[in-house]
Design a protein around this motif. Sequence first.
Motif, mmCIF file in Angstrom:
data_model
loop_
_atom_site.group_PDB
_atom_site.id
_atom_site.type_symbol
_atom_site.label_atom_id
_atom_site.label_comp_id
_atom_site.label_asym_id
_atom_site.label_seq_id
_atom_site.Cartn_x
_atom_site.Cartn_y
_atom_site.Cartn_z
ATOM 1 N N LEU A 1 0.811 -1.221 0.000
ATOM 2 C CA LEU A 1 0.000 0.000 0.000
ATOM 3 C C LEU A 1 0.844 1.271 0.000
ATOM 4 O O LEU A 1 0.342 2.356 -0.271
ATOM 5 N N TRP A 2 2.118 1.126 0.299
ATOM 6 C CA TRP A 2 2.983 2.288 0.556
ATOM 7 C C TRP A 2 2.996 3.312 -0.572
ATOM 8 O O TRP A 2 2.787 4.502 -0.356
ATOM 9 N N MET B 1 -0.151 5.241 -0.758
ATOM 10 C CA MET B 1 -0.325 6.117 0.410
ATOM 11 C C MET B 1 0.405 7.438 0.222
ATOM 12 O O MET B 1 -0.080 8.497 0.617
ATOM 13 N N TYR C 1 -3.478 0.207 -5.755
ATOM 14 C CA TYR C 1 -3.160 -0.945 -4.911
ATOM 15 C C TYR C 1 -4.026 -2.153 -5.257
ATOM 16 O O TYR C 1 -3.721 -3.281 -4.841
ATOM 17 N N ARG D 1 -5.586 -9.488 2.212
ATOM 18 C CA ARG D 1 -5.426 -8.231 1.472
ATOM 19 C C ARG D 1 -6.760 -7.525 1.270
ATOM 20 O O ARG D 1 -6.821 -6.296 1.337
ATOM 21 N N ASP E 1 -7.342 -5.816 4.480
ATOM 22 C CA ASP E 1 -6.458 -4.645 4.584
ATOM 23 C C ASP E 1 -7.044 -3.466 3.807
ATOM 24 O O ASP E 1 -7.071 -2.328 4.294
ATOM 25 N N ILE E 2 -7.487 -3.747 2.578
ATOM 26 C CA ILE E 2 -8.002 -2.683 1.709
ATOM 27 C C ILE E 2 -9.294 -2.097 2.271
ATOM 28 O O ILE E 2 -9.470 -0.874 2.285
ATOM 29 N N ASN F 1 -10.183 -1.991 5.381
ATOM 30 C CA ASN F 1 -9.822 -1.204 6.559
ATOM 31 C C ASN F 1 -9.159 0.118 6.168
ATOM 32 O O ASN F 1 -9.424 1.163 6.771
ATOM 33 N N PHE F 2 -8.302 0.067 5.154
ATOM 34 C CA PHE F 2 -7.616 1.267 4.680
ATOM 35 C C PHE F 2 -8.611 2.283 4.136
ATOM 36 O O PHE F 2 -8.554 3.473 4.464
ATOM 37 N N GLU F 3 -9.567 1.824 3.345
ATOM 38 C CA GLU F 3 -10.553 2.736 2.763
ATOM 39 C C GLU F 3 -11.515 3.268 3.829
ATOM 40 O O GLU F 3 -11.985 4.406 3.726
ATOM 41 N N TYR G 1 -10.567 3.842 6.890
ATOM 42 C CA TYR G 1 -9.719 4.847 7.541
ATOM 43 C C TYR G 1 -9.735 6.160 6.762
ATOM 44 O O TYR G 1 -9.874 7.246 7.337
ATOM 45 N N LEU G 2 -9.604 6.059 5.435
ATOM 46 C CA LEU G 2 -9.634 7.262 4.597
ATOM 47 C C LEU G 2 -10.972 7.982 4.745
ATOM 48 O O LEU G 2 -11.015 9.209 4.906
#
Length: 300
Positions: free
Chosen positions: A118-119, A122, A138, A170, A173-174, A176-178, A180-181
């Motif tokens: 994801l880096w 990000m 990603y 994964r 992860d995605i 959770n990441f979205e 968070y955004l």
Amino acid sequence: MKTKQIIKRAGELAKAFRVSKGKDFRLKNVDPGDTLDFTKEDKPRAKEALAMGIAALAELQDKLYAQDKWAVLLIFQAMDAAGKDGAIKHVMSGVNPQGCQVDSFKSPSAEDLDHDYLWRCMTRLPNRGYIGIFNRSYYEEVLVVRVHPEFMAKQKLPPKLMSKGIWGDRFQDIRNFEQYLARNGVVVRKFFLHVSKKEQKRRFLDRIDDPLKNWKFSSNDANERDFWDDYMGAYEEMIQETATKDAPWYVVPADNKWFTRVIVAAAVIETLASLDLAYPKVDEGKLKELAAAKKKLLSK
């Protein structure tokens, strides 16, 4: 057509292709040649609608930039020749470049591979007040890497982490990441431009036959067609696992570029309109400052 009418119509068009709950999604239920109530004879009407949409989009983007509260991230994924570049170019043609960031993610570099997957995305997230566009993203990590497992070997993951459950991990992860955004004011909207295998072949041949388009074609593009079914399966599960209310997918028919662009514009307009955007209000102190400046300017 007034802006309010354009926004209403945009919402109607976008809704037809929005996927907010992926559990029951099936790619076979989306016809790449679908144009809703538009026919080929309606292409001029569609282009007119796109032009009005671009004007409305420019107005909304100006407020987004001035308000400086929200950021909008638009992610585009598709098979080769589906029209991502053209959709981005045409839909965003009226947007002020000062408030837009575009990133195209190719194969990861050596530096990218020394970080988590994801880096690199990000580091390119849009600033508040901006529209960020990811041409690929990603999501390649659950698409091309899944279809070609040999790419995973280059990612230097510890062997014990490369389990059968890595794709489920994964997807989590995605999501959770979205989430968070979304909780931090970054509005995520994702587009899968769904082109048919037949139309992709026609576009590839056009690129080969037209000298001005030769640069667009790579022999690898044709080789990837051998994995078409694998890619369709990967795309379907990707949408099933990552379509959420806060970060929906728009599965847009892409066999007719003029229609694809109308739907993408509609989805972006609907998204911006939902943010209750407005120009910042000026306080009493600022009004006095403006009045003093005006008086000084008129006196000279």
